[in-house]
Design a protein around this motif. Structure first.
Motif, PDB file in Angstrom:
ATOM      1  N   ARG A 152      41.599 104.098  16.607  1.00  0.00           N
ATOM      2  CA  ARG A 152      43.052 104.139  16.787  1.00  0.00           C
ATOM      3  C   ARG A 152      43.466 104.664  18.160  1.00  0.00           C
ATOM      4  O   ARG A 152      44.637 104.939  18.394  1.00  0.00           O
ATOM      5  CB  ARG A 152      43.737 104.964  15.684  1.00  0.00           C
ATOM      6  CG  ARG A 152      43.362 104.615  14.263  1.00  0.00           C
ATOM      7  CD  ARG A 152      43.769 103.205  13.876  1.00  0.00           C
ATOM      8  NE  ARG A 152      45.194 103.011  13.870  1.00  0.00           N
ATOM      9  CZ  ARG A 152      45.977 103.215  12.801  1.00  0.00           C
ATOM     10  NH1 ARG A 152      45.441 103.603  11.662  1.00  0.00           N
ATOM     11  NH2 ARG A 152      47.276 102.999  12.861  1.00  0.00           N
ATOM     12  N   ILE A 188      44.555 108.898   5.183  1.00  0.00           N
ATOM     13  CA  ILE A 188      44.480 107.738   6.077  1.00  0.00           C
ATOM     14  C   ILE A 188      43.535 107.987   7.240  1.00  0.00           C
ATOM     15  O   ILE A 188      42.736 107.128   7.614  1.00  0.00           O
ATOM     16  CB  ILE A 188      45.883 107.386   6.613  1.00  0.00           C
ATOM     17  CG1 ILE A 188      46.759 106.858   5.487  1.00  0.00           C
ATOM     18  CG2 ILE A 188      45.795 106.344   7.730  1.00  0.00           C
ATOM     19  CD1 ILE A 188      48.182 106.609   5.906  1.00  0.00           C
ATOM     20  N   HIS A 189      43.637 109.177   7.822  1.00  0.00           N
ATOM     21  CA  HIS A 189      42.892 109.457   9.047  1.00  0.00           C
ATOM     22  C   HIS A 189      42.636 110.961   9.116  1.00  0.00           C
ATOM     23  O   HIS A 189      43.518 111.758   8.823  1.00  0.00           O
ATOM     24  CB  HIS A 189      43.712 109.005  10.266  1.00  0.00           C
ATOM     25  CG  HIS A 189      42.957 108.970  11.550  1.00  0.00           C
ATOM     26  ND1 HIS A 189      42.792 110.084  12.336  1.00  0.00           N
ATOM     27  CD2 HIS A 189      42.322 107.966  12.197  1.00  0.00           C
ATOM     28  CE1 HIS A 189      42.093 109.760  13.414  1.00  0.00           C
ATOM     29  NE2 HIS A 189      41.799 108.472  13.357  1.00  0.00           N
ATOM     30  N   ASN A 230      53.153 109.293  14.783  1.00  0.00           N
ATOM     31  CA  ASN A 230      52.921 108.927  13.389  1.00  0.00           C
ATOM     32  C   ASN A 230      51.665 109.573  12.814  1.00  0.00           C
ATOM     33  O   ASN A 230      51.685 110.097  11.702  1.00  0.00           O
ATOM     34  CB  ASN A 230      52.828 107.404  13.255  1.00  0.00           C
ATOM     35  CG  ASN A 230      53.311 106.902  11.914  1.00  0.00           C
ATOM     36  OD1 ASN A 230      54.198 107.496  11.299  1.00  0.00           O
ATOM     37  ND2 ASN A 230      52.750 105.816  11.449  1.00  0.00           N
ATOM     38  N   LEU A 231      50.561 109.555  13.590  1.00  0.00           N
ATOM     39  CA  LEU A 231      49.282 110.042  13.070  1.00  0.00           C
ATOM     40  C   LEU A 231      48.663 111.162  13.895  1.00  0.00           C
ATOM     41  O   LEU A 231      47.638 111.719  13.494  1.00  0.00           O
ATOM     42  CB  LEU A 231      48.279 108.881  12.968  1.00  0.00           C
ATOM     43  CG  LEU A 231      48.652 107.717  12.054  1.00  0.00           C
ATOM     44  CD1 LEU A 231      47.547 106.667  12.063  1.00  0.00           C
ATOM     45  CD2 LEU A 231      48.922 108.191  10.633  1.00  0.00           C
ATOM     46  N   ARG A 258      53.540 111.518   5.355  1.00  0.00           N
ATOM     47  CA  ARG A 258      52.894 112.305   6.408  1.00  0.00           C
ATOM     48  C   ARG A 258      53.503 113.701   6.466  1.00  0.00           C
ATOM     49  O   ARG A 258      54.706 113.876   6.278  1.00  0.00           O
ATOM     50  CB  ARG A 258      53.021 111.607   7.781  1.00  0.00           C
ATOM     51  CG  ARG A 258      54.441 111.249   8.148  1.00  0.00           C
ATOM     52  CD  ARG A 258      54.533 110.447   9.431  1.00  0.00           C
ATOM     53  NE  ARG A 258      54.233 111.215  10.623  1.00  0.00           N
ATOM     54  CZ  ARG A 258      55.058 112.104  11.157  1.00  0.00           C
ATOM     55  NH1 ARG A 258      56.238 112.351  10.603  1.00  0.00           N
ATOM     56  NH2 ARG A 258      54.717 112.748  12.249  1.00  0.00           N
ATOM     57  N   ALA A 261      48.350 112.383   7.260  1.00  0.00           N
ATOM     58  CA  ALA A 261      48.951 111.160   6.718  1.00  0.00           C
ATOM     59  C   ALA A 261      48.117 110.641   5.556  1.00  0.00           C
ATOM     60  O   ALA A 261      46.885 110.666   5.598  1.00  0.00           O
ATOM     61  CB  ALA A 261      49.063 110.103   7.807  1.00  0.00           C
ATOM     62  N   PRO A 283      42.810 114.353  10.469  1.00  0.00           N
ATOM     63  CA  PRO A 283      43.777 114.819  11.473  1.00  0.00           C
ATOM     64  C   PRO A 283      43.103 115.336  12.739  1.00  0.00           C
ATOM     65  O   PRO A 283      42.190 116.168  12.669  1.00  0.00           O
ATOM     66  CB  PRO A 283      44.542 115.936  10.746  1.00  0.00           C
ATOM     67  CG  PRO A 283      43.673 116.343   9.611  1.00  0.00           C
ATOM     68  CD  PRO A 283      42.881 115.131   9.221  1.00  0.00           C
ATOM     69  N   ASP A 328      52.248 102.554   8.209  1.00  0.00           N
ATOM     70  CA  ASP A 328      51.120 102.375   9.100  1.00  0.00           C
ATOM     71  C   ASP A 328      50.486 101.029   8.797  1.00  0.00           C
ATOM     72  O   ASP A 328      50.079 100.766   7.659  1.00  0.00           O
ATOM     73  CB  ASP A 328      50.095 103.501   8.904  1.00  0.00           C
ATOM     74  CG  ASP A 328      48.883 103.348   9.806  1.00  0.00           C
ATOM     75  OD1 ASP A 328      49.071 103.296  11.025  1.00  0.00           O
ATOM     76  OD2 ASP A 328      47.758 103.273   9.279  1.00  0.00           O
ATOM     77  N   GLU A 347      50.500 101.607  19.951  1.00  0.00           N
ATOM     78  CA  GLU A 347      51.004 102.689  19.110  1.00  0.00           C
ATOM     79  C   GLU A 347      51.721 103.765  19.918  1.00  0.00           C
ATOM     80  O   GLU A 347      51.943 104.878  19.432  1.00  0.00           O
ATOM     81  CB  GLU A 347      49.860 103.287  18.295  1.00  0.00           C
ATOM     82  CG  GLU A 347      49.229 102.263  17.352  1.00  0.00           C
ATOM     83  CD  GLU A 347      48.266 102.872  16.350  1.00  0.00           C
ATOM     84  OE1 GLU A 347      48.194 104.113  16.260  1.00  0.00           O
ATOM     85  OE2 GLU A 347      47.598 102.100  15.646  1.00  0.00           O
TER      86      GLU A 347
END
Length: 448
Positions: free
Chosen positions: A197, A381-382, A230-231, A428, A390, A384, A421, A172
Motif C-alpha cells: 500500500r 485490514i492492515h 485512511n490507513l 477505523r 482499520a 497499523p 477502502d 492514495e
C-alpha cells in the motif's frame, strides 16, 4: 462596544468560568442537530438591539455548543480528531485577547520568534538543515498548495518552454493534492501503490519517465505521504526521494497527520528519507496536541518561497527588509499567530512530554489492533504503522455500518463514521488522543 465596563468584566468572568469548566471536566460527545431544529429553539440571534452578552453566551453554552461534536472526546475516533493540551487551549485565550498580528516581523516580532522556534523543533526532527524555515498556516490544504506553488515556480525557471505541468503522487494521497492540482490547473499523475500500500521510487520513476517521453507535460513536484489519512500508511520516502531528485524534481512530503510521530523513537525509522524533502507539512492540531487550526509548513530553502509568495504594494514596501515575515511564505497575507498555542505548550511541557504522549497513543493503537484480531466478528485490514486501526465487520452491508455508527453517537458512546477502502465499507479508529484508553476501545468493540 469598545469600552471595558462592569458589564464586560462580568461577562469575562462568565466566559472564563465556562472555559475552565470545559477544560477541567471530561469533554462531552454531543452531536449535530438540524438547522430547523436549532432555529426553532433559539430563533434569529442577530437582532437590531442585540441579545446582551450574558444571554448570547447562554444561547451558545446551553444550545449551540451542544450541537457540536467534541473533537477531544476520548471516543471520538473519526477522521483525524484533535486533543489539545490544557496549556495550549489556555494560551489560545491569550492569543485571542492580545489582538496579535502574525503576518510581519515588524508587527509581531516576539510572536513570530516563538513560532519559529516551534518550527525549528519540527525541522530538526525531520533532519532538515539549519537554513530550513517556514510558517504556520490554516491547515494541510493551504500548506500543500503553498508548497506546490513554490515548486512550480522553481520548475518554470528550469524549463521555461514547458506549458503543461503535473504533480505526481500516490493514488492514495490526501484529497488536498487533487484540490491543489485543480486550483493550479495542472495534471495529476497518480501512482498505484505496491502490495504494501506504499508508493515506491521505482514505480514512481517509471511513471514519470513514461509521461515525459510520451507527452509534453512535465512533472514539477512529487508528493509523498507521511501517513495516509485512511490507513496511516507511510510511503517509501527514501526511494521516492532518490527517484525524485535524480530527475531534478521538487520533493514534498504531506505529513499532515503522520509526521507528528517523528518525535516517537519507536517509529522514527519509518520516516527515513524525509530529510531529503524540499518541503513538508505537519498539522500540530492533529497529533501534536494543539488547538485548531495550525499547519506547520517548512521549506528546505525558504528563500524560494519568499520570492514566490511575497506580496507587493505601496503600503507593504516598508515590510520588505531582511526580517522574517510569515506572510512571505504561503498564500496568505493577514494571519493569526496560530502557532503560538503550540509553542506555549511545547515550551512549558518540554519535548520529552510530547514523546511520551505520542508513544502512549501508539501503544493504545497496537493494543486496539490486537483486540480487533481477537474479535470473532471483525477482520483487521492492515497492521497499523502508526495510530490508525482499520477493520471490517463480517457479514455487514454498507447500510449496517451507517446504522451502527448512528446508534453509537445517539447512545453517546463514540463517534466513528464509516469509511471505505477499495470500494469496501470499513471502520477505523484514529487514535491521536492520550485520553483514549484501551478500555474506551473495548467499550466500542463490545457493540460489534
Amino acid at each position: 462596544m469598545h469600552a471595558f465596563n462592569s458589564e464586560v468584566e462580568s461577562l469575562a468572568k462568565e466566559i472564563l468560568a465556562y472555559s475552565l469548566l470545559r477544560l477541567k471536566d471530561d469533554p462531552p460527545l454531543d452531536g449535530p442537530r438540524t438547522a430547523e431544529d436549532l432555529f426553532q429553539e433559539v430563533g434569529n440571534t442577530i437582532t437590531a438591539k442585540g441579545l446582551g452578552g450574558h444571554e448570547a453566551l447562554e444561547v451558545f453554552t446551553n444550545v449551540l455548543a451542544k450541537a457540536c461534536i467534541s473533537t477531544d472526546h476520548p471516543r471520538n475516533l473519526a477522521f483525524i480528531p484533535s486533543a489539545p493540551t490544557e496549556y495550549s487551549n489556555l494560551f489560545d485565550l491569550v492569543v485571542g485577547a492580545s489582538s496579535l498580528y502574525g503576518g510581519s516581523w515588524q508587527e509581531g516580532a516576539g510572536a513570530v520568534f516563538a513560532e519559529n522556534q516551534a518550527l525549528r523543533w519540527i525541522a530538526d526532527l525531520a533532519g532538515l538543515p539549519q537554513s530550513a524555515g517556514g510558517v504556520f498556516v490554516q491547515g494541510g490544504t493551504i500548506g500543500n498548495l503553498s508548497a506546490l506553488v513554490v515548486a512550480r515556480a522553481a520548475a518554470r525557471k528550469k524549463y521555461p518552454n514547458t506549458s503543461r505541468w503535473a504533480i505526481a503522487c500516490s493514488a492514495e494521497a490526501h484529497s488536498s493534492i487533487a484540490s491543489a492540482a485543480q486550483i493550479m490547473d495542472v495534471e495529476l499523475l497518480k501512482i498505484e501503490p505496491g502490495a504494501d500500500r506504499k508508493m515506491h521510487g521505482d514505480a514512481l520513476g517509471a511513471a514519470i519517465d513514461q509521461l515525459h517521453a510520451t507527452t509534453q507535460t512535465r512533472v514539477f513536484a512529487v508528493v509523498a505521504t507521511g501517513g495516509t489519512t485512511n490507513l496511516g500508511i507511510i510511503d517509501d520516502l527514501a526511494t521516492i526521494a532518490e527517484a525524485t531528485h535524480a530527475r531534478d524534481i521538487w520533493f514534498h512530503v504531506d505529513g499532515a497527520y503522520g509526521l507528528a510521530a517523528l518525535c516517537a523513537p519507536s517509529v522514527r525509522a519509518k520516516f527515513n528519507g524525509v530529510e531529503q524533502a524540499d518541503s513538508l507539512i505537519v498539522d500540530p492540531h492533529k497529533w501534536l496536541f494543539a488547538p485548531f487550526d495550525a499547519c506547520a509548513l517548512i521549506y528546505r530553502n525558504p528563500d524560494l518561497a519568499k520570492e514566490v509568495h511575497t506580496q507587493h504594494a505601496s503600503y507593504l514596501e516598508t515590510l520588505h527588509d531582511d526580517t522574517w515575515s510569515p506572510a512571505d511564505y504561503a498564500i496568505h497575507l493577514t494571519r493569526r499567530v496560530r502557532g503560538l498555542p503550540f509553542w506555549f505548550s511545547l515550551a512549558a511541557h518540554g519535548t520529552d512530554a510530547y514523546t511520551e504522549a505520542m508513544e502512549e497513543t501508539l501503544t493504545v493503537a497496537r493494543d486496539a489492533a490486537e483486540l480487533v484480531r481477537q474479535h470473532p466478528n471483525l477482520d483487521l485490514i492492515h497492521e497499523p504503522e502508526l495510530s490508525i486501526v482499520a477493520f471490517t465487520r463480517k457479514g455487514w452491508a454498507p447500510s449496517d455500518y451507517q446504522k451502527w455508527s448512528d446508534k453509537l453517537l445517539a447512545d453517546q458512546i463514540g463517534f466513528i463514521p464509516p469509511s471505505s477502502d477499495k470500494g469496501q465499507s470499513i471502520l477505523r479508529f484514529a487514535i491521536v488522543n492520550p485520553w483514549t484508553k484501551i478500555t474506551d476501545i473495548s467499550m466500542i468493540l463490545d457493540t460489534l
